[in-house]
Scaffold this active site. Structure first.
Site, PDB file in Angstrom:
ATOM      1  CE1 TYR A  16      -3.284   2.888   0.700  1.00 50.17           C
ATOM      2  CE2 TYR A  16      -2.827   2.665   3.056  1.00 50.17           C
ATOM      3  CZ  TYR A  16      -3.463   3.322   2.008  1.00 50.17           C
ATOM      4  OH  TYR A  16      -4.278   4.389   2.284  1.00 50.17           O
ATOM      5  CB  SER A 130       4.252   2.134  13.444  1.00 51.91           C
ATOM      6  OG  SER A 130       2.923   2.209  13.885  1.00 51.91           O
ATOM      7  CE1 TYR A 158       3.825  -3.639  12.243  1.00 50.67           C
ATOM      8  CE2 TYR A 158       2.737  -2.042  13.667  1.00 50.67           C
ATOM      9  CZ  TYR A 158       3.352  -2.365  12.472  1.00 50.67           C
ATOM     10  OH  TYR A 158       3.500  -1.385  11.507  1.00 50.67           O
ATOM     11  CE  LYS A 162       6.892  -1.765  11.293  1.00 57.30           C
ATOM     12  NZ  LYS A 162       7.529  -1.765   9.983  1.00 57.30           N
ATOM     13  CG  ASN A 199      -4.256   5.555  12.531  1.00 58.76           C
ATOM     14  OD1 ASN A 199      -3.472   5.953  13.385  1.00 58.76           O
ATOM     15  ND2 ASN A 199      -5.047   4.533  12.726  1.00 58.76           N
ATOM     16  NE  ARG A 313      -8.347  -2.849  17.574  1.00 64.74           N
ATOM     17  CZ  ARG A 313      -8.116  -2.362  16.358  1.00 64.74           C
ATOM     18  NH1 ARG A 313      -8.491  -3.030  15.283  1.00 64.74           N
ATOM     19  NH2 ARG A 313      -7.512  -1.199  16.206  1.00 64.74           N
TER      20      ARG A 313
HETATM   21  P1  NAD Z   1       1.534  -3.707   3.048  1.00 66.69           P
HETATM   22  O1  NAD Z   1       1.319  -5.039   3.629  1.00 66.69           O
HETATM   23  O2  NAD Z   1       0.557  -3.214   2.036  1.00 66.69           O
HETATM   24  O3  NAD Z   1       2.993  -3.600   2.424  1.00 66.69           O
HETATM   25  C1  NAD Z   1       4.082  -4.364   2.894  1.00 66.69           C
HETATM   26  C2  NAD Z   1       4.708  -5.030   1.683  1.00 66.69           C
HETATM   27  O4  NAD Z   1       5.818  -5.821   2.147  1.00 66.69           O
HETATM   28  C3  NAD Z   1       3.750  -5.990   0.968  1.00 66.69           C
HETATM   29  O5  NAD Z   1       3.768  -5.727  -0.413  1.00 66.69           O
HETATM   30  C4  NAD Z   1       4.294  -7.372   1.289  1.00 66.69           C
HETATM   31  O6  NAD Z   1       4.060  -8.293   0.251  1.00 66.69           O
HETATM   32  C5  NAD Z   1       5.767  -7.072   1.501  1.00 66.69           C
HETATM   33  N1  NAD Z   1       6.448  -8.062   2.337  1.00 66.69           N
HETATM   34  C6  NAD Z   1       6.028  -8.584   3.516  1.00 66.69           C
HETATM   35  N2  NAD Z   1       6.944  -9.432   3.990  1.00 66.69           N
HETATM   36  C7  NAD Z   1       7.970  -9.448   3.087  1.00 66.69           C
HETATM   37  C8  NAD Z   1       9.214 -10.110   3.025  1.00 66.69           C
HETATM   38  N3  NAD Z   1       9.588 -10.980   3.969  1.00 66.69           N
HETATM   39  N4  NAD Z   1      10.023  -9.868   1.979  1.00 66.69           N
HETATM   40  C9  NAD Z   1       9.654  -9.020   0.992  1.00 66.69           C
HETATM   41  N5  NAD Z   1       8.484  -8.356   1.007  1.00 66.69           N
HETATM   42  C10 NAD Z   1       7.653  -8.568   2.044  1.00 66.69           C
HETATM   43  O7  NAD Z   1       1.626  -2.669   4.262  1.00 66.69           O
HETATM   44  P2  NAD Z   1       1.644  -1.092   4.268  1.00 66.69           P
HETATM   45  O8  NAD Z   1       0.397  -0.643   4.934  1.00 66.69           O
HETATM   46  O9  NAD Z   1       2.001  -0.563   2.956  1.00 66.69           O
HETATM   47  O10 NAD Z   1       2.817  -0.849   5.295  1.00 66.69           O
HETATM   48  C11 NAD Z   1       4.142  -0.602   4.851  1.00 66.69           C
HETATM   49  C12 NAD Z   1       5.047  -0.450   6.046  1.00 66.69           C
HETATM   50  O11 NAD Z   1       4.565   0.613   6.854  1.00 66.69           O
HETATM   51  C13 NAD Z   1       5.114  -1.651   6.953  1.00 66.69           C
HETATM   52  O12 NAD Z   1       6.440  -1.772   7.411  1.00 66.69           O
HETATM   53  C14 NAD Z   1       4.177  -1.315   8.079  1.00 66.69           C
HETATM   54  O13 NAD Z   1       4.552  -1.972   9.247  1.00 66.69           O
HETATM   55  C15 NAD Z   1       4.381   0.171   8.196  1.00 66.69           C
HETATM   56  N6  NAD Z   1       3.247   0.907   8.750  1.00 66.69           N
HETATM   57  C16 NAD Z   1       2.003   0.725   8.217  1.00 66.69           C
HETATM   58  C17 NAD Z   1       0.927   1.431   8.744  1.00 66.69           C
HETATM   59  C18 NAD Z   1      -0.462   1.197   8.225  1.00 66.69           C
HETATM   60  O14 NAD Z   1      -1.425   1.444   8.959  1.00 66.69           O
HETATM   61  N7  NAD Z   1      -0.649   0.779   6.988  1.00 66.69           N
HETATM   62  C19 NAD Z   1       1.137   2.340   9.784  1.00 66.69           C
HETATM   63  C20 NAD Z   1       2.420   2.522  10.283  1.00 66.69           C
HETATM   64  C21 NAD Z   1       3.479   1.790   9.750  1.00 66.69           C
HETATM   65  C1  WQD Z   2      -8.460   2.998  14.270  1.00 64.19           C
HETATM   66  C2  WQD Z   2      -9.539   3.260  15.303  1.00 64.19           C
HETATM   67  C3  WQD Z   2     -10.047   1.351  16.670  1.00 64.19           C
HETATM   68  C4  WQD Z   2     -11.630  -1.161  13.515  1.00 64.19           C
HETATM   69  C5  WQD Z   2      -3.171   0.284  13.667  1.00 64.19           C
HETATM   70  C6  WQD Z   2      -1.853  -0.162  14.205  1.00 64.19           C
HETATM   71  C7  WQD Z   2      -0.824   0.891  13.961  1.00 64.19           C
HETATM   72  C8  WQD Z   2      -0.785   1.283  12.501  1.00 64.19           C
HETATM   73  C9  WQD Z   2      -2.133   1.662  12.011  1.00 64.19           C
HETATM   74  C10 WQD Z   2       0.816  -0.150  11.435  1.00 64.19           C
HETATM   75  C11 WQD Z   2      -9.220   2.634  16.659  1.00 64.19           C
HETATM   76  C12 WQD Z   2     -11.236   1.754  15.806  1.00 64.19           C
HETATM   77  C13 WQD Z   2     -11.090  -0.086  14.194  1.00 64.19           C
HETATM   78  C14 WQD Z   2     -12.982  -1.512  13.759  1.00 64.19           C
HETATM   79  C15 WQD Z   2     -13.151   0.290  15.341  1.00 64.19           C
HETATM   80  N1  WQD Z   2      -0.365   0.203  11.671  1.00 64.19           N
HETATM   81  N2  WQD Z   2     -11.836   0.609  15.090  1.00 64.19           N
HETATM   82  N3  WQD Z   2     -13.696  -0.768  14.668  1.00 64.19           N
HETATM   83  O1  WQD Z   2      -5.377   0.583  15.813  1.00 64.19           O
HETATM   84  O2  WQD Z   2      -5.085   3.063  15.373  1.00 64.19           O
HETATM   85  O3  WQD Z   2      -3.546   1.464  14.374  1.00 64.19           O
HETATM   86  O4  WQD Z   2      -3.053   0.594  12.283  1.00 64.19           O
HETATM   87  O5  WQD Z   2       1.825   0.316  11.881  1.00 64.19           O
HETATM   88  O6  WQD Z   2       0.380   0.357  14.346  1.00 64.19           O
HETATM   89  O7  WQD Z   2      -1.969  -0.380  15.588  1.00 64.19           O
HETATM   90  O8  WQD Z   2      -5.806   1.574  13.514  1.00 64.19           O
HETATM   91  O9  WQD Z   2      -7.546   1.368  11.820  1.00 64.19           O
HETATM   92  O10 WQD Z   2      -7.191  -0.533  13.427  1.00 64.19           O
HETATM   93  O11 WQD Z   2      -8.172   1.582  14.265  1.00 64.19           O
HETATM   94  O12 WQD Z   2     -13.840   0.903  16.141  1.00 64.19           O
HETATM   95  O13 WQD Z   2     -13.525  -2.469  13.204  1.00 64.19           O
HETATM   96  O14 WQD Z   2     -10.739   2.626  14.846  1.00 64.19           O
HETATM   97  O15 WQD Z   2     -10.470   0.974  17.943  1.00 64.19           O
HETATM   98  O16 WQD Z   2      -9.685   3.517  17.620  1.00 64.19           O
HETATM   99  P1  WQD Z   2      -4.994   1.664  14.903  1.00 64.19           P
HETATM  100  P2  WQD Z   2      -7.189   0.925  13.184  1.00 64.19           P
END
Ligand code: NAD
Ligand code: WQD
Length: 368
Positions: A16, A130, A158, A162, A199, A313
């Site tokens: 993403y 994150s 998780y 990080k 987020n 949750r």
């Molecule tokens: P995503 O799952 O869409 O993207 C991660 C990508 O990494 C995927 O394409 C997956 O196929 C690839 N991948 C996973 N394991 C792998 C491996 N062992 N080798 C090679 N590729 C691998 O997730 P995203 O939402 O785009 O998140 C990207 C990064 O940002 C992640 O590190 C995630 O932890 C971090 N992050 C995401 C969020 C969020 O809410 N989406 C928030 C904060 C941080």
């Molecule tokens: C947002 C809000 C839930 C689902 C997570 C990871 C964080 C980052 C982003 C990767 C919260 C509420 C959610 C539902 C709900 N990812 N909710 N009903 O938990 O803030 O963050 O994703 O790094 O590390 O922890 O995101 O989108 O899950 O939730 O009420 O079915 O929505 O309680 O308040 P969160 P979320």
């Protein structure tokens, strides 16, 4: 910033945030090489990137836990001088069930990536951290909105992967700088950015690129989108007994286009300023409750979406709102899009692509 012949390895670049960052890099003139295992993504996104930018990143299907695969990518692309590292497992709930797998992929994978970078003299790394590393910031007085100096304290596996990788990058870059100095060389080429995202939300305004999680989503907006297209009966709201204006929890939703730009400016900052390792919050500074989000997304969809309030949750915290002033000042970056934009764009993407990348892009794009 002159990009020149600079090339970026984007690990996890078909995911993403990685796909949007790849688009931003290509538009800025960088060459991009992606390594991704496709564990949670689909190669079709490469076509969408090409449709939007007119450029196609070089793609390697490979796993970051396979050091030989990483070595091959660096050896075959000697112009790579930067890495942006997204590849990870990211489901908070799952991380409590299979912690060793989370440490293997997120921590061991990152170590292998850095080891391979060192072998190939690739010295800049931008890391997807994150906001989850802060844990419950309300435990410390006056830390909402959250600044980077808020003590970290992740409350789930998780998040600990990080914060562990943040520490490893910090130690690695410092060591390489010291090692260079001992040899009388300039170590300032070793740099790292720890980007703490809040987020991420939204999709490309064209409606052809967006989040395409394989399996069941667990984030609020993708779940709301499933309710809107009838894949899910209603949204479960996790708790309305928080100390917020309406009882639901507060988050800082940031449009994925703004987030992608944040990576570009952070990489440029490393290349221009050689700061060593720096952490930056990437958020808007605006807190929104779950009810705010239901309202905003319902407005985009044009009808009220059904929900039901259930228990909190486990592991959720009251408020994760960023203080983004450091990134505003140092990176001259701030969010330009709103959560209303994110809702509009997400809805356009969802309507156009109910099956995500498993279907062809709309005809008007293919015929262009
Ligand atoms: P995503 O799952 O869409 O993207 C991660 C990508 O990494 C995927 O394409 C997956 O196929 C690839 N991948 C996973 N394991 C792998 C491996 N062992 N080798 C090679 N590729 C691998 O997730 P995203 O939402 O785009 O998140 C990207 C990064 O940002 C992640 O590190 C995630 O932890 C971090 N992050 C995401 C969020 C969020 O809410 N989406 C928030 C904060 C941080
Ligand atoms: C947002 C809000 C839930 C689902 C997570 C990871 C964080 C980052 C982003 C990767 C919260 C509420 C959610 C539902 C709900 N990812 N909710 N009903 O938990 O803030 O963050 O994703 O790094 O590390 O922890 O995101 O989108 O899950 O939730 O009420 O079915 O929505 O309680 O308040 P969160 P979320």
């Amino acid at each position: 910033m002159t990009v020149g012949s600079s090339s970026v390895l984007v690990a996890g670049g078909t995911g993403y945030i990685g796909s949007f960052t790849t688009l931003a890099l290509l538009e800025a003139g960088y060459k991009v090489v992606i390594i991704d295992s496709l564990y949670n993504s689909n190669e079709e996104v490469l076509n969408r990137i090409e449709l939007l930018s007119g450029k196609r990143p070089l793609f390697y299907k490979g796993d970051i836990t396979d050091e030989a695969a990483l070595d091959k990518v660096f050896s075959e692309n000697p112009d790579i001088d930067n890495v942006i590292h997204f590849a990870a497992l990211k489901a908070v709930g799952e991380s409590a069930e299979i912690p060793l797998e989370y440490y293997r992929v997120n921590v061991e994978g990152s170590i292998k990536l850095m080891r391979s970078m060192k072998k190939h003299n690739v010295t800049n790394i931008v890391f997807s951290s994150s906001a989850t590393v802060y844990g419950d910031a309300t435990r410390v007085p006056n830390m909402i909105p959250i600044p980077e100096h808020c003590p970290i304290g992740p409350t789930n596996t998780y998040g600990r992967t990080k914060s562990t990788v943040e520490a490893i990058i910090t130690d690695f870059i410092e060591a390489e700088r010291n090692n260079a100095a001992k040899k009388g060389e300039d170590g300032s080429k070793w740099n790292g950015a720890l980007l703490r995202y809040f987020n991420p939300a939204g999709a490309h305004p064209s409606g052809i690129m967006g989040e395409n999680p394989l399996g069941v989503p667990y984030n609020l907006l993708p779940l709301l989108a499933q309710v809107a297209v009838g894949k899910r009966e209603k949204l479960m709201v996790f708790g309305d007994d928080y100390k917020s204006k309406d009882g639901t929890a507060i988050r800082d939703y940031i449009h994925v286009l703004d987030l992608a730009k944040g990576h570009l400016v952070a990489l440029n900052y490393l290349r221009e300023n050689a700061p060593g390792v720096k952490a930056w919050n990437l958020g808007s500074g605006r807190g929104s409750t779950v009810f705010d989000m239901i309202k905003a997304f319902s407005t985009s969809v044009g009808r009220d979406l059904p929900y039901q309030v259930v228990a909190r949750r486990q592991g959720d915290v009251l408020d994760l709102t960023a203080n983004p002033s450091l990134a505003n000042k140092e990176l001259q970056w701030k969010t330009e899009l709103t959560l209303e934009d994110a809702c509009e764009d997400l809805w356009r993407w969802t309507k156009n692509n109910p099956e995500g990348y498993l279907q062809q892009p709309p005809k008007e794009f293919v015929d262009k």
